[in-house]
Motif scaffolding. Structure first.
Motif, PDB file in Angstrom:
ATOM      1  N   TYR A  50       0.591  -1.319   0.067  1.00  0.00           N
ATOM      2  CA  TYR A  50      -0.193  -0.039  -0.065  1.00  0.00           C
ATOM      3  C   TYR A  50       0.939   1.367   0.111  1.00  0.00           C
ATOM      4  O   TYR A  50       0.317   2.344  -0.204  1.00  0.00           O
ATOM      5  CB  TYR A  50      -0.929   0.079   1.179  1.00  0.00           C
ATOM      6  N   ASN A  64      -7.601   3.181  -1.111  1.00  0.00           N
ATOM      7  CA  ASN A  64      -8.994   2.894  -1.706  1.00  0.00           C
ATOM      8  C   ASN A  64      -9.028   1.329  -1.506  1.00  0.00           C
ATOM      9  O   ASN A  64      -8.473   0.509  -2.123  1.00  0.00           O
ATOM     10  CB  ASN A  64      -9.267   3.335  -3.052  1.00  0.00           C
ATOM     11  N   GLY A  65     -10.024   0.881  -0.724  1.00  0.00           N
ATOM     12  CA  GLY A  65     -10.257  -0.431  -0.480  1.00  0.00           C
ATOM     13  C   GLY A  65      -9.470  -1.142   0.502  1.00  0.00           C
ATOM     14  O   GLY A  65      -9.149  -2.471   0.773  1.00  0.00           O
ATOM     15  N   ALA A  66      -8.199  -0.455   1.077  1.00  0.00           N
ATOM     16  CA  ALA A  66      -7.181  -1.098   1.971  1.00  0.00           C
ATOM     17  C   ALA A  66      -7.912  -1.324   3.378  1.00  0.00           C
ATOM     18  O   ALA A  66      -8.750  -0.625   3.747  1.00  0.00           O
ATOM     19  CB  ALA A  66      -6.067  -0.302   2.035  1.00  0.00           C
ATOM     20  N   PRO A  67      -7.661  -2.575   3.745  1.00  0.00           N
ATOM     21  CA  PRO A  67      -8.009  -2.858   5.161  1.00  0.00           C
ATOM     22  C   PRO A  67      -7.545  -1.857   6.235  1.00  0.00           C
ATOM     23  O   PRO A  67      -6.607  -1.825   6.267  1.00  0.00           O
ATOM     24  CB  PRO A  67      -7.719  -4.250   5.388  1.00  0.00           C
ATOM     25  N   SER A 116      -3.488   4.658  -3.059  1.00  0.00           N
ATOM     26  CA  SER A 116      -3.574   3.172  -2.533  1.00  0.00           C
ATOM     27  C   SER A 116      -4.369   2.542  -1.435  1.00  0.00           C
ATOM     28  O   SER A 116      -4.766   1.493  -1.318  1.00  0.00           O
ATOM     29  CB  SER A 116      -2.104   2.786  -2.325  1.00  0.00           C
ATOM     30  N   ARG A 121     -11.330   5.827   0.127  1.00  0.00           N
ATOM     31  CA  ARG A 121     -12.373   5.190   0.792  1.00  0.00           C
ATOM     32  C   ARG A 121     -11.966   3.627   1.138  1.00  0.00           C
ATOM     33  O   ARG A 121     -11.992   2.758   0.672  1.00  0.00           O
ATOM     34  CB  ARG A 121     -13.743   4.771   0.053  1.00  0.00           C
ATOM     35  N   PRO A 122     -11.203   3.771   2.229  1.00  0.00           N
ATOM     36  CA  PRO A 122     -10.678   2.331   2.826  1.00  0.00           C
ATOM     37  C   PRO A 122     -11.793   1.610   3.314  1.00  0.00           C
ATOM     38  O   PRO A 122     -12.768   1.827   3.634  1.00  0.00           O
ATOM     39  CB  PRO A 122      -9.576   2.770   4.126  1.00  0.00           C
ATOM     40  N   ASP A 123     -11.492   0.319   3.564  1.00  0.00           N
ATOM     41  CA  ASP A 123     -12.522  -0.804   4.147  1.00  0.00           C
ATOM     42  C   ASP A 123     -11.934  -0.565   5.476  1.00  0.00           C
ATOM     43  O   ASP A 123     -11.068  -1.605   5.983  1.00  0.00           O
ATOM     44  CB  ASP A 123     -12.183  -2.151   3.487  1.00  0.00           C
TER      45      ASP A 123
END
Length: 302
Positions: free
Chosen positions: A185, A194-197, A192, A221-223
């Motif tokens: 990431y 976006n979607g990262a836990p 990077s 928008r991270p997860d």
């Protein structure tokens, strides 16, 4: 008419009866006659002018006035026990007692570094740490159960408690992760993310709103895979590789040593602040003053 001076022996007997739930058990605990306790309770109620206990079956229950009195009695006799402990410790090598409340939202690495300055004093320190939520710690500080509270936020304006905030310092915030996750990431950060836990503090935490605002401003928008009240638990999940997690940039070396995590990227202009809360406008406890001196001497940022 001026009230008579409070008889603290009578109050102590009331306190024990309230805790035990009956005069008989209180008499056994105190090793005195039942009649003695009953007589002294009657004298206390006469002096106060209110009934404190009322019979309910085989037990005694507190009246409304009794609940108020018990709250004050708890504070009085807890302080008395603490005084005895402090005096006993003073007789043995002049030990200084430092009771610290640590907010559950404060990074424990920060708390450890702050307290390290107190432990380096020439005088022996007996450190007693309590972790709790911010509001509970302030309540205990206001009745002198604690010498100081270390936290990540100042006392809110308009509080009725006579406690005072002292800013100790602040640090930029970075996201950290285990090396393999950081390697994935770190390129093109922050896009990077976006979607990262991601592991975050809960929304009641002082830093959470700043983090959310930063993500929104950078259109990422991270997860969010976990939210935690307790910062130590958040770090534990981060160490286990569940997700990226925020921590003060100043503690990058400590985070690597303790959690095996490395920086992914710094969240520019997102800062976490650290406060000491005292029940005096000027901190007078030598150990707490040592903490402030260390901060002002820049030791905290090393």
């Amino acid at each position: 008419m001026k009230n008579a001076a409070l008889n603290y022996r009578h109050l102590y007997y009331f306190w024990v009866v309230a805790k035990e739930g009956s005069v008989t058990r209180a008499a056994e605990r105190l090793d005195v006659a039942v009649q003695t306790i009953s007589a002294q309770l009657a004298l206390l109620e006469q002096a106060i002018g209110k009934a404190l206990l009322a019979p309910q079956g085989r037990r005694l229950v507190l009246t409304e006035a009794g609940r108020v009195a018990l709250g004050y009695a708890d504070q009085i006799f807890l302080l008395g026990e603490q005084m005895q402990e402090v005096l006993a410790e003073t007789d043995v090598g002049r030990t200084m007692r430092l009771a610290v409340g640590i907010s559950d939202s404060l990074p424990k690495l920060i708390a450890s570094r702050l307290l390290d300055a107190a432990l380096k004093l020439p005088q022996k320190i007996k450190l007693i740490c309590y972790e709790d939520d911010f509001e509970s710690l302030l309540g205990n500080l206001s009745v002198h159960k604690l010498d100081v509270v270390l936290t990540d936020r100042p006392v809110p304006s308009g509080t009725t408690l006579r406690v005072f905030s002292h800013l100790l310092g602040e640090s930029e915030i970075s996201l950290f992760g285990l090396p393999e996750m950081a390697k994935r990431y770190r390129p093109k950060f922050p896009a990077s993310l976006n979607g990262a836990p991601l592991l975050l503090p809960t929304r009641g935490n002082a830093i959470r709103g700043r983090l959310d605002h930063w993500f929104e401003n950078h259109d990422v928008r991270p997860d969010v895979v976990g939210e935690f009240d307790d910062n130590a638990l958040l770090n534990t999940f981060g160490r286990n590789g569940v997700g990226l997690f925020p921590a003060p940039s100043a503690l990058a070396k400590d985070v690597r040593e303790q959690f095996g995590a490395v920086p992914v990227g710094e969240l520019a202009q997102v800062r976490e602040q650290f406060y000491a809360i005292s029940n005096e406008r000027k901190i007078k406890h030598p150990a707490v003053e040592a903490i402030l001196s260390a901060i002002h001497g820049k030791e905290f940022m090393r």
